[in-house]
Design a protein around this motif. Structure first.
Motif, PDB file in Angstrom:
ATOM      1  N   LEU A 192      19.009  17.053  63.608  1.00 48.94           N
ATOM      2  CA  LEU A 192      17.816  16.278  63.952  1.00 48.94           C
ATOM      3  C   LEU A 192      18.115  15.228  65.011  1.00 48.94           C
ATOM      4  CD1 LEU A 192      14.852  15.759  63.478  1.00 48.94           C
ATOM      5  CD2 LEU A 192      15.464  14.242  61.585  1.00 48.94           C
ATOM      6  N   ASP A 193      19.281  14.610  64.968  1.00 50.68           N
ATOM      7  CA  ASP A 193      19.618  13.618  65.991  1.00 50.68           C
ATOM      8  C   ASP A 193      19.621  14.252  67.377  1.00 50.68           C
ATOM      9  OD1 ASP A 193      19.893  11.614  64.100  1.00 50.68           O
ATOM     10  OD2 ASP A 193      22.054  11.881  63.881  1.00 50.68           O
ATOM     11  N   SER A 194      20.174  15.453  67.477  1.00 51.44           N
ATOM     12  CA  SER A 194      20.193  16.151  68.763  1.00 51.44           C
ATOM     13  C   SER A 194      18.791  16.517  69.215  1.00 51.44           C
ATOM     14  CB  SER A 194      21.055  17.418  68.665  1.00 51.44           C
ATOM     15  OG  SER A 194      22.396  17.105  68.344  1.00 51.44           O
ATOM     16  N   ALA A 195      17.965  16.945  68.272  1.00 56.32           N
ATOM     17  CA  ALA A 195      16.594  17.303  68.603  1.00 56.32           C
ATOM     18  C   ALA A 195      15.823  16.093  69.122  1.00 56.32           C
ATOM     19  CB  ALA A 195      15.896  17.885  67.369  1.00 56.32           C
ATOM     20  N   ILE A 196      15.975  14.965  68.456  1.00 52.99           N
ATOM     21  CA  ILE A 196      15.290  13.741  68.866  1.00 52.99           C
ATOM     22  C   ILE A 196      15.743  13.309  70.254  1.00 52.99           C
ATOM     23  CG2 ILE A 196      15.120  11.264  68.381  1.00 52.99           C
ATOM     24  CD1 ILE A 196      15.030  12.017  65.399  1.00 52.99           C
ATOM     25  N   ALA A 197      17.030  13.397  70.509  1.00 54.05           N
ATOM     26  CA  ALA A 197      17.559  13.008  71.818  1.00 54.05           C
ATOM     27  C   ALA A 197      17.007  13.908  72.914  1.00 54.05           C
ATOM     28  CB  ALA A 197      19.080  13.062  71.798  1.00 54.05           C
ATOM     29  N   ALA A 198      16.950  15.219  72.654  1.00 56.04           N
ATOM     30  CA  ALA A 198      16.465  16.159  73.666  1.00 56.04           C
ATOM     31  C   ALA A 198      14.981  15.950  73.948  1.00 56.04           C
ATOM     32  CB  ALA A 198      16.719  17.588  73.203  1.00 56.04           C
ATOM     33  N   LEU A 199      14.200  15.758  72.911  1.00 54.42           N
ATOM     34  CA  LEU A 199      12.763  15.561  73.097  1.00 54.42           C
ATOM     35  C   LEU A 199      12.472  14.233  73.789  1.00 54.42           C
ATOM     36  CD1 LEU A 199      11.604  16.899  69.625  1.00 54.42           C
ATOM     37  CD2 LEU A 199      11.068  17.939  71.834  1.00 54.42           C
ATOM     38  N   SER A 200      13.167  13.198  73.392  1.00 53.46           N
ATOM     39  CA  SER A 200      12.963  11.886  74.009  1.00 53.46           C
ATOM     40  C   SER A 200      13.273  11.918  75.496  1.00 53.46           C
ATOM     41  CB  SER A 200      13.832  10.835  73.318  1.00 53.46           C
ATOM     42  OG  SER A 200      13.494  10.707  71.953  1.00 53.46           O
ATOM     43  N   ALA A 201      14.304  12.677  75.872  1.00 54.03           N
ATOM     44  CA  ALA A 201      14.703  12.756  77.275  1.00 54.03           C
ATOM     45  C   ALA A 201      13.633  13.423  78.133  1.00 54.03           C
ATOM     46  CB  ALA A 201      16.022  13.516  77.395  1.00 54.03           C
ATOM     47  N   GLY A 202      12.792  14.260  77.517  1.00 53.56           N
ATOM     48  CA  GLY A 202      11.764  14.955  78.278  1.00 53.56           C
ATOM     49  C   GLY A 202      10.464  14.203  78.419  1.00 53.56           C
ATOM     50  N   LEU A 203      10.305  13.098  77.682  1.00 54.80           N
ATOM     51  CA  LEU A 203       9.079  12.314  77.745  1.00 54.80           C
ATOM     52  C   LEU A 203       9.073  11.420  78.980  1.00 54.80           C
ATOM     53  CD1 LEU A 203       8.751  11.229  74.012  1.00 54.80           C
ATOM     54  CD2 LEU A 203       7.156  12.707  75.248  1.00 54.80           C
ATOM     55  N   LYS A 204       7.888  11.055  79.439  1.00 55.57           N
ATOM     56  CA  LYS A 204       7.789  10.133  80.556  1.00 55.57           C
ATOM     57  C   LYS A 204       8.141   8.726  80.094  1.00 55.57           C
ATOM     58  CE  LYS A 204       2.775   9.575  79.959  1.00 55.57           C
ATOM     59  NZ  LYS A 204       1.456   9.826  80.566  1.00 55.57           N
ATOM     60  N   PRO A 205       8.516   7.822  81.003  1.00 57.73           N
ATOM     61  CA  PRO A 205       8.896   6.457  80.624  1.00 57.73           C
ATOM     62  C   PRO A 205       7.791   5.767  79.817  1.00 57.73           C
ATOM     63  CG  PRO A 205       9.487   6.869  82.902  1.00 57.73           C
ATOM     64  CD  PRO A 205       8.679   8.057  82.461  1.00 57.73           C
ATOM     65  N   GLY A 206       8.188   5.132  78.718  1.00 57.61           N
ATOM     66  CA  GLY A 206       7.242   4.393  77.891  1.00 57.61           C
ATOM     67  C   GLY A 206       6.549   5.213  76.837  1.00 57.61           C
ATOM     68  N   ALA A 207       6.669   6.543  76.900  1.00 56.53           N
ATOM     69  CA  ALA A 207       6.019   7.395  75.910  1.00 56.53           C
ATOM     70  C   ALA A 207       6.766   7.324  74.576  1.00 56.53           C
ATOM     71  CB  ALA A 207       5.961   8.840  76.400  1.00 56.53           C
ATOM     72  N   THR A 208       6.096   7.753  73.519  1.00 56.29           N
ATOM     73  CA  THR A 208       6.636   7.648  72.172  1.00 56.29           C
ATOM     74  C   THR A 208       6.785   9.021  71.534  1.00 56.29           C
ATOM     75  OG1 THR A 208       5.526   5.518  71.877  1.00 56.29           O
ATOM     76  CG2 THR A 208       6.317   6.597  69.891  1.00 56.29           C
ATOM     77  N   LEU A 209       7.918   9.239  70.909  1.00 54.32           N
ATOM     78  CA  LEU A 209       8.147  10.411  70.072  1.00 54.32           C
ATOM     79  C   LEU A 209       8.084   9.972  68.621  1.00 54.32           C
ATOM     80  CD1 LEU A 209       9.173  13.312  69.368  1.00 54.32           C
ATOM     81  CD2 LEU A 209      11.503  12.388  69.589  1.00 54.32           C
ATOM     82  N   VAL A 210       7.299  10.695  67.817  1.00 58.82           N
ATOM     83  CA  VAL A 210       7.255  10.459  66.380  1.00 58.82           C
ATOM     84  C   VAL A 210       7.599  11.766  65.673  1.00 58.82           C
ATOM     85  CG1 VAL A 210       5.819   9.863  64.402  1.00 58.82           C
ATOM     86  CG2 VAL A 210       5.549   8.616  66.548  1.00 58.82           C
ATOM     87  N   VAL A 211       8.579  11.702  64.792  1.00 55.96           N
ATOM     88  CA  VAL A 211       8.965  12.852  63.974  1.00 55.96           C
ATOM     89  C   VAL A 211       8.647  12.520  62.520  1.00 55.96           C
ATOM     90  CG1 VAL A 211      10.824  14.370  63.226  1.00 55.96           C
ATOM     91  CG2 VAL A 211      10.788  13.530  65.581  1.00 55.96           C
ATOM     92  N   LYS A 212       7.717  13.273  61.959  1.00 52.98           N
ATOM     93  CA  LYS A 212       7.325  13.066  60.567  1.00 52.98           C
ATOM     94  C   LYS A 212       8.298  13.807  59.661  1.00 52.98           C
ATOM     95  CE  LYS A 212       3.483  14.512  62.357  1.00 52.98           C
ATOM     96  NZ  LYS A 212       2.136  15.069  62.622  1.00 52.98           N
ATOM     97  N   THR A 213       8.891  13.089  58.712  1.00 54.53           N
ATOM     98  CA  THR A 213       9.941  13.661  57.870  1.00 54.53           C
ATOM     99  C   THR A 213       9.469  13.831  56.430  1.00 54.53           C
ATOM    100  OG1 THR A 213      10.886  11.439  57.561  1.00 54.53           O
ATOM    101  CG2 THR A 213      11.805  12.809  59.326  1.00 54.53           C
ATOM    102  N   GLY A 214       8.200  14.152  56.249  1.00 54.93           N
ATOM    103  CA  GLY A 214       7.663  14.449  54.927  1.00 54.93           C
ATOM    104  C   GLY A 214       7.699  13.239  54.014  1.00 54.93           C
ATOM    105  N   PRO A 215       8.077  13.442  52.756  1.00 59.43           N
ATOM    106  CA  PRO A 215       8.079  12.323  51.808  1.00 59.43           C
ATOM    107  C   PRO A 215       9.086  11.232  52.153  1.00 59.43           C
ATOM    108  CG  PRO A 215       9.106  14.277  50.845  1.00 59.43           C
ATOM    109  CD  PRO A 215       8.476  14.713  52.128  1.00 59.43           C
TER     110      PRO A 215
END
Length: 295
Positions: A192-215
């Motif tokens: 998951l850490d790698s996934a978050i890093a990869a997705l964050s790198a593709g977002l434009k500056p200032g954008a937000t990534l949210v990953v919902k982790t269930g309960p």
């Protein structure tokens, strides 16, 4: 409907203890969650030209709603709840395949105020929209809106073609709202850490990534700052719409100027408040407005 302990033998009948007929789909769930929170929302979608379509059109009182009436039966989805909290969906094609980009944009006025947000959701159930997603996202941004995206799960899974298509949407997002399994599958990794890093790198500056982790809660990343928020525990039978209820709480908080930690907290509290109620149709509009109180 639910719950079941395992898939039954073909040809048998299973009696379930609970069921509820309600308007559903990720866009509808998010709009209704906004109503539960006492917030205004505008739902742009479609219905079929049958009894279900007529019924659907009556389920969104106190919300602004525009529905393209399509000359096909309404899409129907049956959610089967498992005793372990997981679920399966059986969904027909129906009207969702016919919602057109032209209709959607005709119903969307320019943003009334800075910071207004359009949530794109149910991507893979809307093929007519999906073909024009980059155009739609750019047009929405030109109308003064922030763009939020919850992809949902493709029926043909996250294959190479779907990942490549997603890569054209990612840099157009101001808020990417996905769950843990989607994050791992989109990036084709088990970490998951790698996934978050990869997705964050593709977002434009200032954008937000949210990953919902269930309960467990949710993880948010903005401007290289990672925030984790743990959700409170609750006994929940019906987890359908969990991510959509979180989306509503998170986006409602952002619309009120909340910080990322505050919005994650509000999203988690909204999901718990809404999901612990069964059946959902008993929720009074604005009943959970106190969820939006944040420090």
């Amino acid at each position: 409907m639910g719950s079941i302990d395992g898939w039954p033998q073909i040809g048998t009948e299973v009696i379930m203890s609970r069921s509820e007929l309600r308007a559903g789909g990720s866009g509808a769930n998010a709009a209704l969650a906004m109503r539960h929170l006492g917030q205004p929302a505008h739902l742009i979608s479609a219905v079929g030209n049958d009894d279900f379509g007529t019924w659907l059109g009556t389920q969104f009182h106190q919300l602004r709603s525009d529905f393209q009436v399509c000359p096909v039966p309404s899409t129907v989805s049956v959610g089967i709840m498992h005793a372990d909290g997981e679920r399966n969906f059986f969904t027909t094609q129906g009207h969702l395949e016919h919602l057109s980009p032209g209709y959607a944009l005709e119903q969307l006025p320019p943003a009334a105020c800075p910071g207004s947000i359009v949530l794109f959701t149910g991507v893979f159930l809307l093929p007519a929209l999906r073909r024009d997603y980059p155009y739609l996202m750019n047009t929405v941004a030109s109308l003064g809106y922030q763009v939020a995206l919850d992809t949902g799960w493709p029926s043909d899974n996250w294959n190479a073609d779907n990942r490549a298509e997603f890569a054209t949407w990612l840099p157009l997002c101001d808020h990417l709202l996905i769950n843990e399994l989607e994050a791992l599958s989109i990036t084709d990794t088990s970490n998951l850490d790698s996934a978050i890093a990869a997705l964050s790198a593709g977002l434009k500056p200032g954008a937000t990534l949210v990953v919902k982790t269930g309960p467990r809660g949710a993880i948010g990343v903005q401007n290289n700052e990672l925030i984790e928020h743990a959700s409170e525990t609750a006994a929940i039978f019906d987890t359908i719409g969990a991510g959509d209820s979180f989306n509503a709480g998170y986006l409602a908080a952002r619309l009120q100027g909340a910080s990322l930690p505050q919005a994650l907290s509000t999203g988690c509290r909204a999901a718990v408040a809404i999901l612990t109620r069964f059946p959902r149709h008993t929720i009074v509009p604005g009943e959970f407005a106190s969820v939006l109180t944040h420090g």
